[in-house]
Motif scaffolding. Structure first.
Motif, PDB file in Angstrom:
ATOM      1  N   LYS A 166      28.265  54.191  79.713  1.00  0.00           N
ATOM      2  CA  LYS A 166      27.720  54.349  78.347  1.00  0.00           C
ATOM      3  C   LYS A 166      28.282  55.605  77.694  1.00  0.00           C
ATOM      4  O   LYS A 166      28.495  55.639  76.481  1.00  0.00           O
ATOM      5  N   LEU A 167      28.474  56.639  78.520  1.00  0.00           N
ATOM      6  CA  LEU A 167      29.089  57.856  78.009  1.00  0.00           C
ATOM      7  C   LEU A 167      30.485  57.535  77.475  1.00  0.00           C
ATOM      8  O   LEU A 167      30.874  57.953  76.384  1.00  0.00           O
ATOM      9  N   LYS A 168      31.213  56.757  78.258  1.00  0.00           N
ATOM     10  CA  LYS A 168      32.578  56.395  77.859  1.00  0.00           C
ATOM     11  C   LYS A 168      32.560  55.610  76.550  1.00  0.00           C
ATOM     12  O   LYS A 168      33.426  55.788  75.703  1.00  0.00           O
ATOM     13  N   LYS A 169      31.544  54.773  76.423  1.00  0.00           N
ATOM     14  CA  LYS A 169      31.450  53.994  75.192  1.00  0.00           C
ATOM     15  C   LYS A 169      31.174  54.921  74.004  1.00  0.00           C
ATOM     16  O   LYS A 169      31.764  54.764  72.925  1.00  0.00           O
TER      17      LYS A 169
ATOM     18  N   ILE B   6      40.517  61.191  78.524  1.00  0.00           N
ATOM     19  CA  ILE B   6      41.387  61.641  79.615  1.00  0.00           C
ATOM     20  C   ILE B   6      40.582  61.629  80.911  1.00  0.00           C
ATOM     21  O   ILE B   6      40.981  61.067  81.909  1.00  0.00           O
ATOM     22  N   LYS B   7      39.420  62.280  80.861  1.00  0.00           N
ATOM     23  CA  LYS B   7      38.508  62.184  82.005  1.00  0.00           C
ATOM     24  C   LYS B   7      37.095  62.571  81.614  1.00  0.00           C
ATOM     25  O   LYS B   7      36.879  63.236  80.601  1.00  0.00           O
ATOM     26  N   THR B   8      36.147  62.141  82.431  1.00  0.00           N
ATOM     27  CA  THR B   8      34.758  62.542  82.212  1.00  0.00           C
ATOM     28  C   THR B   8      34.267  63.229  83.479  1.00  0.00           C
ATOM     29  O   THR B   8      34.758  62.946  84.569  1.00  0.00           O
TER      30      THR B   8
ATOM     31  N   GLU C 289      30.505  65.828  80.321  1.00  0.00           N
ATOM     32  CA  GLU C 289      31.633  66.427  79.625  1.00  0.00           C
ATOM     33  C   GLU C 289      32.750  65.395  79.537  1.00  0.00           C
ATOM     34  O   GLU C 289      33.035  64.695  80.508  1.00  0.00           O
ATOM     35  N   VAL C 290      33.349  65.314  78.370  1.00  0.00           N
ATOM     36  CA  VAL C 290      34.438  64.360  78.159  1.00  0.00           C
ATOM     37  C   VAL C 290      35.675  65.118  77.695  1.00  0.00           C
ATOM     38  O   VAL C 290      35.609  65.913  76.758  1.00  0.00           O
TER      39      VAL C 290
ATOM     40  N   GLU D  54      23.956  62.003  72.856  1.00  0.00           N
ATOM     41  CA  GLU D  54      24.347  62.638  71.605  1.00  0.00           C
ATOM     42  C   GLU D  54      25.492  63.595  71.858  1.00  0.00           C
ATOM     43  O   GLU D  54      25.529  64.273  72.895  1.00  0.00           O
ATOM     44  N   LYS D  55      26.392  63.672  70.899  1.00  0.00           N
ATOM     45  CA  LYS D  55      27.494  64.635  70.984  1.00  0.00           C
ATOM     46  C   LYS D  55      26.932  65.992  70.584  1.00  0.00           C
ATOM     47  O   LYS D  55      26.434  66.152  69.474  1.00  0.00           O
TER      48      LYS D  55
END
Lengths: 105, 189
Positions: A42-45, A55-57, A65-66, A86-87
């Motif tokens: 979901k974070l990736k989404k 690039i990576k999470t 962290e993304v 939320e960002k």
């Protein structure tokens, strides 16, 4: 003898100096227990919805962290709240370029 | 020869890690830090020899100084390659060139490139000792810019202090040695 010791110590310091971890662990999301966190997919989404290429999470402290390329090609690292996704903060090459209104963590 | 092989080991490991799928991004830290450390190692024997005198250890170190310096440049170049791979295109590299955290790194690299490119006896003879030395002293400025680059990216002071400390100590000793020499000259006059 002492001189040799000092010289060797200086050389050793230069070679093996400790390397502290990245200093971005100082953002606190106050996200609570990990079993309540959203899954990384979901974070990736959420990052993908920003139009970013990931690039990576990773998990940084109590934040997600993304690392990603934005649409305009900027390399950014962004902190997301693990529960609300939320960002919260976006950093580009060491400078903060975004912070959610009111977020003080 | 064995010395160069030893210096090439970390590079080989980093490149093979990249080939095995390690992110270029994750190789930025190791390559940059190693470059900085080699640079520090290259900067130390000069001032130290002035304080401690030319013992065998320091003479050996001094003889290798050029190699350390060129290797520092080599790892800076590798660092730049990893950066290029991470960025993926020229446009975003140019776009972020003006960020202080980035141009400090480029400037440090440029100064190391200048010093490394004349790190041979022929260039030394062609340029003349003074001019040659001036360019080599750019390595100190390169160190400062590289450290600024690091601090501006990570906002962590400790690593920068740890890396610059040996150079400051060595120079403090050099000044002590110079002051001593001056006072002893006065004493005999």
């Amino acid at each position: 003898m002492t001189r040799k010791l000092i010289a060797s110590a200086l050389a050793a310091t230069a070679l093996f100096a400790a390397t502290p971890a990245l200093a971005d662990g100082d953002i606190a999301c106050k996200s609570g227990p990990k079993d309540k966190w959203q899954p990384v997919t979901k974070l990736k989404k959420a990052a993908w919805m920003e139009g970013w290429k990931i690039i990576k999470t990773e998990i940084s402290g109590d934040c997600y962290e993304v690392y990603a390329h934005t649409e305009s090609g900027q390399v950014v690292e962004a902190f997301f709240h693990p529960v609300t996704l939320e960002k919260l903060v976006v950093i580009r090459r060491g400078s903060e370029i975004y912070r959610k209104k009111g977020f003080t963590g | 020869m064995a010395f160069w092989l030893a210096l090439a080991v970390p590079a080989t490991l980093m490149i093979s890690a990249l080939a095995q799928g390690e992110l270029a991004m994750d190789l930025l830290h190791p390559s940059g830090e190693l470059s900085l450390r080699l640079l520090v190692i290259a900067l130390l024997p000069g001032p130290l020899i002035e304080f401690f005198g030319a013992n065998r250890f320091l003479r050996g170190w001094l003889a290798l100084r050029r190699n350390f310096g060129v290797a520092a440049f080599g790892y800076a170049a590798l660092h730049l390659v990893f950066y290029g791979i991470d960025m993926g295109a020229i446009a975003p590299i140019i776009a972020e060139f003006t960020l202080p955290a980035i141009w400090t790194g480029w400037l440090g690299f440029a100064l190391m490139l200048a010093a490394a490119s004349i790190s041979n006896d022929a260039a030394m003879a062609a340029l003349g000792r003074r001019k040659w030395k001036r360019v080599q002293q750019g390595a100190y400025v390169a160190l400062l810019f590289s450290l600024a680059h690091w601090v501006l990216l990570d906002w962590s002071w400790i690593p920068a202090v740890v890396h610059v400390a040996p150079v400051i100590i060595a120079w403090a000793l050099r000044f002590v040695a110079r002051a001593r020499r001056k006072s002893s000259v006065k004493g005999t006059a």
